[in-house]
Design an enzyme around this catalytic site. Structure first.
Site, PDB file in Angstrom:
ATOM      1  N   ASP A 150       0.826  -1.207   0.000  1.00  0.00           N
ATOM      2  CA  ASP A 150       0.000   0.000   0.000  1.00  0.00           C
ATOM      3  C   ASP A 150       0.863   1.261   0.000  1.00  0.00           C
ATOM      4  OD1 ASP A 150      -2.389   1.372  -0.025  1.00  0.00           O
ATOM      5  OD2 ASP A 150      -2.710   1.261   2.132  1.00  0.00           O
ATOM      6  N   HIS A 200       2.338   3.628  -8.946  1.00  0.00           N
ATOM      7  CA  HIS A 200       2.126   2.208  -9.267  1.00  0.00           C
ATOM      8  C   HIS A 200       3.297   1.673 -10.086  1.00  0.00           C
ATOM      9  CE1 HIS A 200      -1.774   2.474  -7.522  1.00  0.00           C
ATOM     10  NE2 HIS A 200      -2.290   3.241  -8.453  1.00  0.00           N
ATOM     11  N   LEU A 212      10.567 -20.507  -5.307  1.00  0.00           N
ATOM     12  CA  LEU A 212       9.547 -19.637  -4.699  1.00  0.00           C
ATOM     13  C   LEU A 212       8.237 -19.636  -5.495  1.00  0.00           C
ATOM     14  CD1 LEU A 212       8.968 -17.167  -2.637  1.00  0.00           C
ATOM     15  CD2 LEU A 212       9.537 -15.738  -4.605  1.00  0.00           C
TER      16      LEU A 212
HETATM   17  C1  IPE Z   1      -5.418  -2.651  -0.258  1.00  0.00           C
HETATM   18  O1  IPE Z   1      -5.099  -1.309  -0.416  1.00  0.00           O
HETATM   19  C2  IPE Z   1      -5.446  -3.341  -1.584  1.00  0.00           C
HETATM   20  C3  IPE Z   1      -4.153  -3.542  -2.226  1.00  0.00           C
HETATM   21  C4  IPE Z   1      -2.986  -3.228  -1.734  1.00  0.00           C
HETATM   22  C5  IPE Z   1      -4.209  -4.177  -3.526  1.00  0.00           C
HETATM   23  P1  IPE Z   1      -6.215  -0.183  -0.534  1.00  0.00           P
HETATM   24  O2  IPE Z   1      -5.490   1.100  -0.701  1.00  0.00           O
HETATM   25  O3  IPE Z   1      -7.192  -0.543  -1.563  1.00  0.00           O
HETATM   26  O4  IPE Z   1      -6.913  -0.266   0.894  1.00  0.00           O
HETATM   27  P2  IPE Z   1      -7.875   0.766   1.619  1.00  0.00           P
HETATM   28  O5  IPE Z   1      -8.933   1.175   0.638  1.00  0.00           O
HETATM   29  O6  IPE Z   1      -7.038   1.931   2.023  1.00  0.00           O
HETATM   30  O7  IPE Z   1      -8.400   0.023   2.792  1.00  0.00           O
HETATM   31  C1  IPE Z   2      -1.559   0.321  -3.349  1.00  0.00           C
HETATM   32  O1  IPE Z   2      -1.353   1.676  -3.395  1.00  0.00           O
HETATM   33  C2  IPE Z   2      -1.820  -0.264  -4.713  1.00  0.00           C
HETATM   34  C3  IPE Z   2      -3.205  -0.700  -4.927  1.00  0.00           C
HETATM   35  C4  IPE Z   2      -4.174  -0.626  -4.068  1.00  0.00           C
HETATM   36  C5  IPE Z   2      -3.506  -1.240  -6.229  1.00  0.00           C
HETATM   37  P1  IPE Z   2      -2.554   2.705  -3.372  1.00  0.00           P
HETATM   38  O2  IPE Z   2      -2.928   3.017  -4.773  1.00  0.00           O
HETATM   39  O3  IPE Z   2      -3.662   2.242  -2.514  1.00  0.00           O
HETATM   40  O4  IPE Z   2      -1.838   3.962  -2.725  1.00  0.00           O
HETATM   41  P2  IPE Z   2      -2.433   4.942  -1.651  1.00  0.00           P
HETATM   42  O5  IPE Z   2      -2.890   4.111  -0.498  1.00  0.00           O
HETATM   43  O6  IPE Z   2      -3.571   5.671  -2.303  1.00  0.00           O
HETATM   44  O7  IPE Z   2      -1.301   5.830  -1.301  1.00  0.00           O
HETATM   45 MG    MG Z   3      -4.089   2.458  -0.542  1.00  0.00          MG
END
Ligand code: IPE
Ligand code: IPE
Ligand code: MG
Length: 252
Positions: A32, A49, A143
């Protein structure tokens, strides 16, 4: 027995060494913070990303060297469809991009690709790239790199319940034979042991619908580091913390 960590540029102190005996077998990561990483730099979210993909490559290599057997990466949740269409498309094209660049090195490292999640509902370009990689790596026995794509734990559990209800209706199973092991066979993770260690980056302390059944006795480790900032050293820190935990499973 103690081993030196060959993947670190600076040699760790003896007390920092990972021991082979209690290395986590299965590590799951909620990657995240990509969007915030980009926003902090005045960049569009997709740049985060993109940067996150190179972290994936580094962490896979580290996991191989640290003798981790399964690495599950939360890539796209069933709730992530709520994001703007362009961002969803960008994220769902990343497996193709990642595999295009890194499949040769995954082969060299004897990595086997698998997925969990509702694969059939993904766009064709995601399915094709991942199917190709799964086929190509199917005989590798190093792995297991398990991508959770279009994965949601509640969806997974409901799907299992529906399958079991159908089997009951068709009288293919006896309700008394349904135990935890039999139930687990209906989950996407069938055949894969539960995670020993869960890491979440990005400073959030929640599961976001990730592996609710499988994480029942998993050790959790959180970091404020955003996923693109997550390094081999941070991973090493998490692995060491895991080794210092005492798992009791309800015993004493
Ligand atoms: C969780 O992250 C999903 C992934 C890392 C793929 P999110 O950014 O979607 O989670 P929330 O919405 O903050 O809970
Ligand atoms: C995690 O990073 C990747 C996915 C959920 C696909 P985020 O896109 O949720 O990044 P933040 O949490 O908005 O910073
Ligand atoms: Mg996120």
């Amino acid at each position: 027995m103690s081993i030196k960590i060959p993947f670190l540029s600076k040699q760790p102190k003896e007390s920092d060494s990972l021991s082979e005996e209690n290395a986590p077998n299965h590590v799951a990561i909620i990657m995240d913070g990509n969007g915030r990483w980009a926003q902090k730099r005045g960049l569009p979210r997709f740049a985060g990303h993109k940067e996150g993909v190179s972290t994936v490559n580094k962490i896979v290599k580290t996991a191989v060297r640290a003798n981790v057997k399964v690495l599950t990466l939360y890539t796209f949740s069933t709730e992530n469809w709520k994001r703007p269409k362009q961002e969803v498309e960008y994220i769902l094209k990343l497996p193709k991009e990642f595999l295009h660049v890194y499949l040769p090195s995954l082969m060299e490292n004897n990595v086997r690709i698998q997925t969990i999640g509702d694969f059939q509902s993904l766009p064709g370009y995601t399915q094709e790239a991942v199917n190709y990689a799964m086929e190509k790596t199917k005989n590798n026995d190093g792995l297991i790199l398990n991508f959770a794509i279009n994965y949601g734990s509640r969806h997974e559990i409901l799907k299992a319940v529906k399958q079991i209800a159908t089997e009951l209706k068709e009288e293919n199973i006896d309700i008394d034979s349904l135990d935890e092991e039999a139930f687990s066979k209906h989950l996407y993770t069938n055949g894969v042991s539960d995670p020993d260690l869960l890491i979440r980056t990005g400073g959030e302390y929640r599961l976001s619908n990730f592996m609710l059944w499988q994480l029942a006795y998993t050790e959790f480790w959180f970091t404020d580091k955003l996923w693109p900032e997550f390094t081999e050293e941070t991973f090493h820190e998490a692995l060491l913390a895991y080794q210092q935990r005492k798992r009791r499973y309800g015993g004493i």
